[in-house]
Design a protein around this motif. Sequence first.
Motif, PDB file in Angstrom:
ATOM      1  N   ALA A  35       0.841  -1.196   0.000  1.00  0.00           N
ATOM      2  CA  ALA A  35       0.000   0.000   0.000  1.00  0.00           C
ATOM      3  C   ALA A  35       0.879   1.250   0.000  1.00  0.00           C
ATOM      4  CB  ALA A  35      -0.940  -0.012   1.205  1.00  0.00           C
ATOM      5  N   VAL A  36       1.903   1.263   0.859  1.00  0.00           N
ATOM      6  CA  VAL A  36       2.848   2.389   0.894  1.00  0.00           C
ATOM      7  C   VAL A  36       3.576   2.501  -0.445  1.00  0.00           C
ATOM      8  CG1 VAL A  36       4.945   3.297   1.979  1.00  0.00           C
ATOM      9  CG2 VAL A  36       3.163   2.240   3.391  1.00  0.00           C
ATOM     10  N   ASN A  37       4.005   1.368  -0.999  1.00  0.00           N
ATOM     11  CA  ASN A  37       4.705   1.335  -2.274  1.00  0.00           C
ATOM     12  C   ASN A  37       3.897   2.012  -3.371  1.00  0.00           C
ATOM     13  OD1 ASN A  37       5.677   0.019  -4.927  1.00  0.00           O
ATOM     14  ND2 ASN A  37       3.840  -1.152  -4.466  1.00  0.00           N
ATOM     15  N   TYR A  38       2.601   1.694  -3.446  1.00  0.00           N
ATOM     16  CA  TYR A  38       1.787   2.246  -4.527  1.00  0.00           C
ATOM     17  C   TYR A  38       1.470   3.720  -4.305  1.00  0.00           C
ATOM     18  CZ  TYR A  38       1.244  -2.139  -6.983  1.00  0.00           C
ATOM     19  OH  TYR A  38       1.506  -3.268  -7.713  1.00  0.00           O
ATOM     20  N   LEU A  39       1.404   4.151  -3.051  1.00  0.00           N
ATOM     21  CA  LEU A  39       1.236   5.578  -2.785  1.00  0.00           C
ATOM     22  C   LEU A  39       2.462   6.347  -3.280  1.00  0.00           C
ATOM     23  CD1 LEU A  39      -0.197   8.001  -1.518  1.00  0.00           C
ATOM     24  CD2 LEU A  39       0.861   7.380   0.669  1.00  0.00           C
ATOM     25  N   VAL A  40       3.648   5.853  -2.954  1.00  0.00           N
ATOM     26  CA  VAL A  40       4.892   6.500  -3.391  1.00  0.00           C
ATOM     27  C   VAL A  40       4.988   6.497  -4.918  1.00  0.00           C
ATOM     28  CG1 VAL A  40       7.416   6.306  -3.389  1.00  0.00           C
ATOM     29  CG2 VAL A  40       6.134   5.959  -1.266  1.00  0.00           C
ATOM     30  N   ALA A  41       4.707   5.332  -5.537  1.00  0.00           N
ATOM     31  CA  ALA A  41       4.796   5.220  -6.995  1.00  0.00           C
ATOM     32  C   ALA A  41       3.811   6.163  -7.679  1.00  0.00           C
ATOM     33  CB  ALA A  41       4.531   3.776  -7.426  1.00  0.00           C
ATOM     34  N   ALA A  42       2.597   6.312  -7.117  1.00  0.00           N
ATOM     35  CA  ALA A  42       1.598   7.212  -7.704  1.00  0.00           C
ATOM     36  C   ALA A  42       2.056   8.664  -7.625  1.00  0.00           C
ATOM     37  CB  ALA A  42       0.257   7.035  -6.989  1.00  0.00           C
ATOM     38  N   LEU A  43       2.582   9.062  -6.471  1.00  0.00           N
ATOM     39  CA  LEU A  43       3.034  10.446  -6.295  1.00  0.00           C
ATOM     40  C   LEU A  43       4.169  10.782  -7.261  1.00  0.00           C
ATOM     41  CD1 LEU A  43       2.966  10.716  -2.390  1.00  0.00           C
ATOM     42  CD2 LEU A  43       1.368  11.765  -4.009  1.00  0.00           C
ATOM     43  N   VAL A  44       5.123   9.847  -7.410  1.00  0.00           N
ATOM     44  CA  VAL A  44       6.243  10.081  -8.320  1.00  0.00           C
ATOM     45  C   VAL A  44       5.749  10.127  -9.762  1.00  0.00           C
ATOM     46  CG1 VAL A  44       8.439   9.176  -9.180  1.00  0.00           C
ATOM     47  CG2 VAL A  44       7.913   9.037  -6.744  1.00  0.00           C
ATOM     48  N   ALA A  45       4.828   9.217 -10.126  1.00  0.00           N
ATOM     49  CA  ALA A  45       4.305   9.179 -11.496  1.00  0.00           C
ATOM     50  C   ALA A  45       3.581  10.473 -11.843  1.00  0.00           C
ATOM     51  CB  ALA A  45       3.372   7.976 -11.659  1.00  0.00           C
ATOM     52  N   PHE A  46       2.746  10.967 -10.929  1.00  0.00           N
ATOM     53  CA  PHE A  46       2.018  12.216 -11.185  1.00  0.00           C
ATOM     54  C   PHE A  46       2.966  13.408 -11.238  1.00  0.00           C
ATOM     55  CE2 PHE A  46      -1.998  10.209  -9.295  1.00  0.00           C
ATOM     56  CZ  PHE A  46      -2.561  10.017 -10.546  1.00  0.00           C
ATOM     57  N   SER A  47       4.022  13.365 -10.426  1.00  0.00           N
ATOM     58  CA  SER A  47       4.965  14.489 -10.419  1.00  0.00           C
ATOM     59  C   SER A  47       5.723  14.580 -11.737  1.00  0.00           C
ATOM     60  CB  SER A  47       5.951  14.341  -9.247  1.00  0.00           C
ATOM     61  OG  SER A  47       6.827  13.248  -9.455  1.00  0.00           O
ATOM     62  N   THR A 183       0.871   9.408 -16.401  1.00  0.00           N
ATOM     63  CA  THR A 183      -0.387   9.815 -15.769  1.00  0.00           C
ATOM     64  C   THR A 183      -1.300   8.609 -15.608  1.00  0.00           C
ATOM     65  OG1 THR A 183      -0.231  12.050 -16.686  1.00  0.00           O
ATOM     66  CG2 THR A 183      -2.406  11.311 -15.954  1.00  0.00           C
ATOM     67  N   PHE A 184      -1.373   7.771 -16.641  1.00  0.00           N
ATOM     68  CA  PHE A 184      -2.183   6.549 -16.555  1.00  0.00           C
ATOM     69  C   PHE A 184      -1.666   5.644 -15.446  1.00  0.00           C
ATOM     70  CE2 PHE A 184      -2.538   2.040 -17.824  1.00  0.00           C
ATOM     71  CZ  PHE A 184      -3.916   1.899 -17.714  1.00  0.00           C
ATOM     72  N   MET A 185      -0.330   5.445 -15.387  1.00  0.00           N
ATOM     73  CA  MET A 185       0.236   4.591 -14.346  1.00  0.00           C
ATOM     74  C   MET A 185      -0.028   5.186 -12.970  1.00  0.00           C
ATOM     75  SD  MET A 185       1.281   2.002 -15.895  1.00  0.00           S
ATOM     76  CE  MET A 185       1.906   1.200 -14.417  1.00  0.00           C
ATOM     77  N   GLY A 186       0.018   6.516 -12.855  1.00  0.00           N
ATOM     78  CA  GLY A 186      -0.286   7.169 -11.581  1.00  0.00           C
ATOM     79  C   GLY A 186      -1.709   6.873 -11.131  1.00  0.00           C
ATOM     80  N   MET A 187      -2.652   6.863 -12.087  1.00  0.00           N
ATOM     81  CA  MET A 187      -4.043   6.550 -11.763  1.00  0.00           C
ATOM     82  C   MET A 187      -4.183   5.091 -11.318  1.00  0.00           C
ATOM     83  SD  MET A 187      -5.621   8.579 -15.030  1.00  0.00           S
ATOM     84  CE  MET A 187      -7.297   7.991 -14.846  1.00  0.00           C
ATOM     85  N   VAL A 188      -3.513   4.201 -12.028  1.00  0.00           N
ATOM     86  CA  VAL A 188      -3.562   2.778 -11.675  1.00  0.00           C
ATOM     87  C   VAL A 188      -2.948   2.546 -10.301  1.00  0.00           C
ATOM     88  CG1 VAL A 188      -2.639   0.488 -12.272  1.00  0.00           C
ATOM     89  CG2 VAL A 188      -3.609   1.960 -14.054  1.00  0.00           C
ATOM     90  N   PHE A 189      -1.793   3.171 -10.053  1.00  0.00           N
ATOM     91  CA  PHE A 189      -1.134   3.022  -8.754  1.00  0.00           C
ATOM     92  C   PHE A 189      -2.007   3.593  -7.632  1.00  0.00           C
ATOM     93  CE2 PHE A 189       3.301   3.149 -10.905  1.00  0.00           C
ATOM     94  CZ  PHE A 189       3.218   1.786 -11.157  1.00  0.00           C
TER      95      PHE A 189
END
Length: 285
Positions: A35-47, A183-189
Motif C-alpha cells: 500500500a505504501v509502495n503504490y502511494l509513493v509510486a503514484a506520487l512520483v508518477a504524477f509528479s 499519468t495513466f500509471m499514476g491513476m492505476v497506482f
Amino acid sequence: MSYLYLLLSAGCSLLLVHLMKAGESRDQRMLNTFAVNYLVAALVAFSIGGLPSLEANLELLTNPGFLFVVATGSIFIVNFLVYSKSIHLNGIGISVTAMRLSLLVPVLVSVLLYRESVTAATVLGLILVFVALGLLIPRKRTIRFKKIDAAWLLIVIFLLTGLADASLKVYEEDFSLQFNELTFMGMVFSVAFLVGLILMFVQKGPALKKGEVVTGVLIGIPNLYSTVFLIYALHQIDGAIAYPVVNILNVAGGTLLGLWIWDDTVTKLQWWGIAAALAAILLLI
C-alpha cells in the motif's frame, strides 16, 4: 543509451524482487508494505507525468475507462501480494521466470482482440510457454501457503501478470490519447493504493510499522522506474529488441540473485524450464 535503459529497467525489477524477499524474511505484513509502495509510486508518477485534467477525469468517470483503471489497479496489488509470497516460498528465479512467461497473455490479447498477425515462431513460443510452466512447477508438493500448494502461486502469478501486461496493451490501443503513460500509471497506482488501504482496514491489523513504511518507500521507486526506463528504451529501439532483452535479463538475473544471495535451490527440470522460458520469450516477441 537504449541498452543502458534496458539494463536499468531490469536492475530496478531485480531490486524490487530482492526487497520483497527481504520483507517476507522479516515477517513484514506485505499488504501494508505494498500500500505504501503504490502511494509513493503514484506520487512520483504524477509528479513526472502530470495530473489528469478535470475534463479528462470527468470523461473517465462516465465511460468504461473508469472500470478499466479500477480493475487494473486491483490486479496490480493482488498480483504483488501473490508474487511476494511465491518469491518467499518457491524461490526468486522460478517466480521471476513464471512472471516473465506471462508475456503469452498480452500476445494472445493482441492476436484475438486487435487482430495482429500470428507467425510460426509465435505458435512455437506459445507451446514452449506451457512446456516451461510444466517444468518449473516443483515436483515435491511439500511447501504450502495456507491450504493450497505453493506451486499454484506460480500459475496465479502467470495469469495475473499476464492480465496486468495486457492492460497496458489495452491502454495503448484505447486510452493513450486521453492520458500519457505516466499519468495513466499514476491513476492505476492510486487505485492499487486505495484497494490496499481498504484491505488493511478490513483486516483491522496493528498500525503501520516503521520497517513496513521504509520497505514500501524503497519498493515504490524501482517499481515505477522499471517501467519508466523501459518506456525510455522503447523511444529509441524497437519493442522486438527491447522486450526480449529486458525479459531475459530479468530471468537470468533473478535466477542468479536467488542462488547467490538467498540460497534458492533449482532442480534439473527447473533449469530446463528456465531454458524453455528464455526460448519462449524470444519466440513470442
